[in-house]
Design a protein around this motif. Structure first.
Motif, PDB file in Angstrom:
ATOM      1  N   SER A   4     -10.850   3.034   7.099  1.00  0.00           N
ATOM      2  CA  SER A   4     -11.003   4.397   7.628  1.00  0.00           C
ATOM      3  C   SER A   4     -12.107   4.495   8.673  1.00  0.00           C
ATOM      4  N   ALA A   5     -13.110   3.616   8.623  1.00  0.00           N
ATOM      5  CA  ALA A   5     -14.191   3.645   9.621  1.00  0.00           C
ATOM      6  C   ALA A   5     -13.675   3.348  11.028  1.00  0.00           C
ATOM      7  N   LEU A   6     -12.470   2.769  11.140  1.00  0.00           N
ATOM      8  CA  LEU A   6     -11.909   2.457  12.454  1.00  0.00           C
ATOM      9  C   LEU A   6     -11.125   3.619  13.057  1.00  0.00           C
ATOM     10  N   MET A   7     -10.788   4.615  12.269  1.00  0.00           N
ATOM     11  CA  MET A   7      -9.944   5.706  12.760  1.00  0.00           C
ATOM     12  C   MET A   7     -10.560   6.499  13.921  1.00  0.00           C
ATOM     13  N   PRO A   8     -11.874   6.779  13.916  1.00  0.00           N
ATOM     14  CA  PRO A   8     -12.431   7.473  15.090  1.00  0.00           C
ATOM     15  C   PRO A   8     -12.249   6.671  16.382  1.00  0.00           C
ATOM     16  N   LEU A   9     -12.335   5.351  16.303  1.00  0.00           N
ATOM     17  CA  LEU A   9     -12.098   4.515  17.485  1.00  0.00           C
ATOM     18  C   LEU A   9     -10.650   4.646  17.941  1.00  0.00           C
ATOM     19  N   ILE A  52       0.867  -1.181   0.000  1.00  0.00           N
ATOM     20  CA  ILE A  52       0.000   0.000   0.000  1.00  0.00           C
ATOM     21  C   ILE A  52       0.905   1.232   0.000  1.00  0.00           C
ATOM     22  N   PRO A  53       0.713   2.133  -0.967  1.00  0.00           N
ATOM     23  CA  PRO A  53       1.566   3.331  -1.015  1.00  0.00           C
ATOM     24  C   PRO A  53       1.513   4.113   0.297  1.00  0.00           C
ATOM     25  N   ARG A  54       2.655   4.590   0.713  1.00  0.00           N
ATOM     26  CA  ARG A  54       2.783   5.278   2.002  1.00  0.00           C
ATOM     27  C   ARG A  54       1.774   6.408   2.157  1.00  0.00           C
ATOM     28  N   ASP A  55       1.527   7.158   1.107  1.00  0.00           N
ATOM     29  CA  ASP A  55       0.613   8.295   1.214  1.00  0.00           C
ATOM     30  C   ASP A  55      -0.855   7.882   1.329  1.00  0.00           C
ATOM     31  N   GLN A  56      -1.156   6.584   1.141  1.00  0.00           N
ATOM     32  CA  GLN A  56      -2.525   6.089   1.292  1.00  0.00           C
ATOM     33  C   GLN A  56      -2.764   5.414   2.648  1.00  0.00           C
ATOM     34  N   VAL A  57      -1.695   5.129   3.374  1.00  0.00           N
ATOM     35  CA  VAL A  57      -1.803   4.440   4.667  1.00  0.00           C
ATOM     36  C   VAL A  57      -2.402   5.391   5.694  1.00  0.00           C
ATOM     37  N   LEU A  58      -3.327   4.889   6.487  1.00  0.00           N
ATOM     38  CA  LEU A  58      -3.914   5.652   7.587  1.00  0.00           C
ATOM     39  C   LEU A  58      -2.984   5.499   8.788  1.00  0.00           C
ATOM     40  N   GLN A  59      -2.195   6.516   9.058  1.00  0.00           N
ATOM     41  CA  GLN A  59      -1.126   6.408  10.043  1.00  0.00           C
ATOM     42  C   GLN A  59      -1.662   6.353  11.470  1.00  0.00           C
ATOM     43  N   LEU A  60      -1.258   5.283  12.171  1.00  0.00           N
ATOM     44  CA  LEU A  60      -1.582   5.124  13.586  1.00  0.00           C
ATOM     45  C   LEU A  60      -0.428   5.589  14.458  1.00  0.00           C
ATOM     46  N   THR A  61       0.778   5.189  14.072  1.00  0.00           N
ATOM     47  CA  THR A  61       2.006   5.553  14.783  1.00  0.00           C
ATOM     48  C   THR A  61       3.022   5.963  13.724  1.00  0.00           C
ATOM     49  N   PRO A  62       4.189   6.422  14.133  1.00  0.00           N
ATOM     50  CA  PRO A  62       5.213   6.754  13.133  1.00  0.00           C
ATOM     51  C   PRO A  62       5.698   5.539  12.338  1.00  0.00           C
TER      52      PRO A  62
END
Length: 177
Positions: A86-91, A67-77
């Motif tokens: 993406s639906a999990l990001m608010p959690l 998955i291209p880095r710019d498409q990853v939903l970053q959780l940590t560095p």
């Protein structure tokens, strides 16, 4: 097991939390804690679910499927989620989601099926158990009587970590129904 359902019906999770909050009471101190365990079966690619986007080896080893880095939903560095999650990001943002990466056991025997048994029972690689680890937890720490069941299993398959023992499990093979 539950993740494909969440992805197909992204509005399901907020409704679930709202229903749980109304059952638990209005005050935050009255709410009971809930564990939502997502166990993925089948062709899930763990490295493209929880992505080590900061590791060049990931991109070198997976030139076609990374998955291209710019498409990853970053959780940590170092780690992030697949963009379809993406639906999990608010959690995550509310600190209500934890991700365990690279879970394993000592001296793995490389058997897919035995590894699943070890995960579901919490045994070591030398022992075979016939009850799931969550089932044993609920035997040690029963839920209040007002709970209908200790767990709900979404999708086809067995109860996995809830199997055996006395755990009351509701199985919804077709959650759409």
């Amino acid at each position: 097991i539950a993740l494909p359902f969440v992805l197909l019906r992204p509005n399901w999770l907020p409704q679930f939390w709202a229903a749980h909050a109304s059952l638990a009471g209005a005050g935050a101190h009255d709410r009971e804690r809930l564990l939502l365990l997502v166990e993925l079966h089948g062709g899930n690619d763990g490295l493209n679910t929880l992505i080590p986007y900061d590791d060049a080896t990931y991109y070198q080893a997976r030139p076609q499927v990374a998955i291209p880095r710019d498409q990853v939903l970053q959780l940590t560095p170092k780690f992030g989620l697949h963009p379809a999650l993406s639906a999990l990001m608010p959690l995550w943002d509310r600190e209500e989601l934890a991700c365990l990466h690279g879970v394993g056991y000592p001296k793995p025997n490389r058997s897919h099926f035995r590894s699943i048994e070890i995960w579901e029972t919490g045994s070591d690689s030398e022992r075979v158990l016939d009850t799931g680890w969550l089932s044993r937890v609920f035997e040690q720490h029963p839920l209040p009587a007002r709970f209908t069941a200790e767990g709900v299993v979404l999708g086809k398959g067995d109860a996995g970590p809830l199997s055996g023992g006395t755990a009351r499990t509701i199985a919804l093979h077709d959650p759409g129904q």
